[in-house]
Design a protein around this motif. Structure first.
Motif, PDB file in Angstrom:
ATOM      1  N   UNK A   1       0.854  -1.183   0.000  1.00 50.49           N
ATOM      2  CA  UNK A   1       0.000   0.000   0.000  1.00 50.49           C
ATOM      3  C   UNK A   1       0.896   1.241   0.000  1.00 50.49           C
ATOM      4  N   UNK A   2       0.476   2.279  -0.732  1.00 52.57           N
ATOM      5  CA  UNK A   2       1.243   3.517  -0.759  1.00 52.57           C
ATOM      6  C   UNK A   2       1.003   4.328   0.512  1.00 52.57           C
ATOM      7  N   UNK A   3       1.936   5.195   0.828  1.00 54.57           N
ATOM      8  CA  UNK A   3       1.789   6.070   1.994  1.00 54.57           C
ATOM      9  C   UNK A   3       0.609   7.028   1.794  1.00 54.57           C
ATOM     10  N   UNK A   4       0.392   7.459   0.544  1.00 53.67           N
ATOM     11  CA  UNK A   4      -0.747   8.334   0.263  1.00 53.67           C
ATOM     12  C   UNK A   4      -2.076   7.653   0.615  1.00 53.67           C
ATOM     13  N   UNK A   5      -2.215   6.370   0.250  1.00 53.15           N
ATOM     14  CA  UNK A   5      -3.465   5.654   0.528  1.00 53.15           C
ATOM     15  C   UNK A   5      -3.666   5.453   2.032  1.00 53.15           C
ATOM     16  N   UNK A   6      -2.575   5.291   2.775  1.00 50.09           N
ATOM     17  CA  UNK A   6      -2.682   5.151   4.227  1.00 50.09           C
ATOM     18  C   UNK A   6      -2.972   6.495   4.891  1.00 50.09           C
ATOM     19  N   UNK A   7      -2.658   7.587   4.206  1.00 44.53           N
ATOM     20  CA  UNK A   7      -2.934   8.917   4.729  1.00 44.53           C
ATOM     21  C   UNK A   7      -4.399   9.294   4.519  1.00 44.53           C
ATOM     22  N   UNK A   8      -4.919   9.006   3.307  1.00 54.16           N
ATOM     23  CA  UNK A   8      -6.275   9.422   2.970  1.00 54.16           C
ATOM     24  C   UNK A   8      -7.321   8.356   3.286  1.00 54.16           C
ATOM     25  N   UNK A   9      -6.939   7.059   3.202  1.00 51.30           N
ATOM     26  CA  UNK A   9      -7.893   5.981   3.420  1.00 51.30           C
ATOM     27  C   UNK A   9      -8.937   5.924   2.310  1.00 51.30           C
ATOM     28  N   UNK A  10      -9.809   4.909   2.409  1.00 55.30           N
ATOM     29  CA  UNK A  10     -10.940   4.832   1.488  1.00 55.30           C
ATOM     30  C   UNK A  10     -10.728   3.990   0.247  1.00 55.30           C
ATOM     31  N   UNK A  11      -9.478   3.644  -0.076  1.00 58.75           N
ATOM     32  CA  UNK A  11      -9.217   2.835  -1.263  1.00 58.75           C
ATOM     33  C   UNK A  11      -9.537   1.369  -0.977  1.00 58.75           C
ATOM     34  N   UNK A  12      -9.784   0.616  -2.062  1.00 60.73           N
ATOM     35  CA  UNK A  12     -10.014  -0.827  -1.964  1.00 60.73           C
ATOM     36  C   UNK A  12      -8.846  -1.554  -2.628  1.00 60.73           C
ATOM     37  N   UNK A  13      -8.224  -2.448  -1.886  1.00 55.51           N
ATOM     38  CA  UNK A  13      -7.118  -3.248  -2.415  1.00 55.51           C
ATOM     39  C   UNK A  13      -7.659  -4.614  -2.812  1.00 55.51           C
ATOM     40  N   UNK A  14      -7.534  -4.971  -4.099  1.00 54.26           N
ATOM     41  CA  UNK A  14      -8.031  -6.252  -4.583  1.00 54.26           C
ATOM     42  C   UNK A  14      -6.910  -7.286  -4.556  1.00 54.26           C
ATOM     43  N   UNK A  15      -7.228  -8.448  -4.003  1.00 50.70           N
ATOM     44  CA  UNK A  15      -6.259  -9.532  -3.889  1.00 50.70           C
ATOM     45  C   UNK A  15      -6.873 -10.819  -4.441  1.00 50.70           C
ATOM     46  N   UNK A  16      -6.059 -11.613  -5.130  1.00 42.85           N
ATOM     47  CA  UNK A  16      -6.485 -12.924  -5.622  1.00 42.85           C
ATOM     48  C   UNK A  16      -5.478 -13.970  -5.157  1.00 42.85           C
ATOM     49  N   UNK A  17      -5.982 -15.000  -4.517  1.00 40.72           N
ATOM     50  CA  UNK A  17      -5.125 -16.073  -4.029  1.00 40.72           C
ATOM     51  C   UNK A  17      -5.692 -17.413  -4.481  1.00 40.72           C
ATOM     52  N   UNK A  18      -4.948 -18.484  -4.231  1.00 38.92           N
ATOM     53  CA  UNK A  18      -5.400 -19.844  -4.515  1.00 38.92           C
ATOM     54  C   UNK A  18      -5.436 -20.636  -3.219  1.00 38.92           C
ATOM     55  N   UNK A  19      -6.526 -21.373  -3.023  1.00 43.44           N
ATOM     56  CA  UNK A  19      -6.624 -22.219  -1.839  1.00 43.44           C
ATOM     57  C   UNK A  19      -6.922 -23.657  -2.249  1.00 43.44           C
ATOM     58  N   UNK A  20      -6.763 -24.577  -1.290  1.00 40.43           N
ATOM     59  CA  UNK A  20      -6.982 -25.998  -1.529  1.00 40.43           C
ATOM     60  C   UNK A  20      -8.274 -26.462  -0.874  1.00 40.43           C
ATOM     61  N   UNK A  21      -8.975 -27.328  -1.591  1.00 41.77           N
ATOM     62  CA  UNK A  21     -10.196 -27.946  -1.068  1.00 41.77           C
ATOM     63  C   UNK A  21     -10.081 -29.456  -1.260  1.00 41.77           C
ATOM     64  N   UNK A  22     -10.367 -30.212  -0.210  1.00 37.32           N
ATOM     65  CA  UNK A  22     -10.320 -31.678  -0.298  1.00 37.32           C
ATOM     66  C   UNK A  22     -11.616 -32.191  -0.912  1.00 37.32           C
ATOM     67  N   UNK A  23     -11.474 -32.935  -2.016  1.00 32.05           N
ATOM     68  CA  UNK A  23     -12.621 -33.533  -2.682  1.00 32.05           C
ATOM     69  C   UNK A  23     -12.689 -35.010  -2.318  1.00 32.05           C
TER      70      UNK A  23
END
Length: 233
Positions: free
Chosen positions: A61-83
């Protein structure tokens, strides 16, 4: 989703089933039919179920975003599911949005409970995102304070300094001093970072001065000595 500030811990990725013993126990406990043949109930270890190890990821995150707030950070991850039907782990992607809050610090943890790996015989893992602040070209952050290093000449240091500091929200602050030394610090109160728990309040902006000393000839050195001694050699 929950968050906690200034967490010291670090880690990443999938853990908790690295040992072969745990892996074999996992498969035996949930294999169709177990040792009792088709239709038999799967066996589980005694005691309350444990929770899978959290999936931990850093996000920048940038220092500007931590100063003003309000932004949305999008994250994509992979997880495991037992079938259980196929007896295999399946991989699926998970998209998350993190609302950036004013004043968050390095190490702040944002937790999505039980939304991580879904493994047999254990409580689903948490997904934990750990905040990392990107380096800034003008400021360094020290707690709730911002530090700005102004580069000035020796002439300015001796005869007067005036510098302009552009803030994280785009304002320009004028800082002037009749003279400065390498240890001079000008404090602008309330011009630092928002406080994490009370973002309506702010830390301070500390302006330090880096003095650039010129290379002098012998003649110039003697002239400076004369001036500093009040005209006497």
């Amino acid at each position: 989703m929950t968050w906690e500030g200034d967490a010291a811990g670090r880690g990443s990725g999938f853990a908790g089933w690295a040992g072969w013993a745990g892996w074999v126990e996992c498969l035996l406990a949930w294999a169709p039919g177990g040792f009792g043949g088709p239709g038999a109930s799967p066996t589980r270890s005694s005691g309350p179920p444990k929770k899978a190890e959290p999936l931990e990821y850093n996000f920048n995150v940038t220092l500007e975003d931590l100063y003003t707030g309000g932004k949305q950070k999008k994250m994509r991850i992979t997880k495991k599911i037992w079938d259980a039907a196929s007896g295999k782990f399946l991989h699926t992607t998970v998209d998350k949005e993190i609302p950036i809050k004013k004043g968050w610090k390095n190490g702040t943890k944002i937790t999505f409970e039980r939304e991580g790996d879904e493994l047999p015989g254990v409580i689903p893992a948490d997904i934990v995102f750990i905040l990392n602040t990107k380096p800034h070209p003008r400021f360094e952050r020290e707690g709730d304070d911002l530090v700005y290093a102004a580069t000035v000449t020796l002439e300015q240091a001796l005869t007067g300094v005036e510098v302009s500091v552009q803030t994280l929200d785009g304002r320009v602050l004028k800082v002037s001093e009749p003279h400065v030394t390498p240890g001079t610090v000008k404090i602008l109160r309330g011009e630092g970072m928002p406080l994490q728990k009370t973002p309506e309040k702010k830390g301070n902006l500390r302006v330090k001065f880096n003095i650039v000393f010129p290379t002098l000839s012998e003649t110039q050195k003697q002239e400076i000595k004369r001036v500093l001694r009040g005209g006497r050699m």
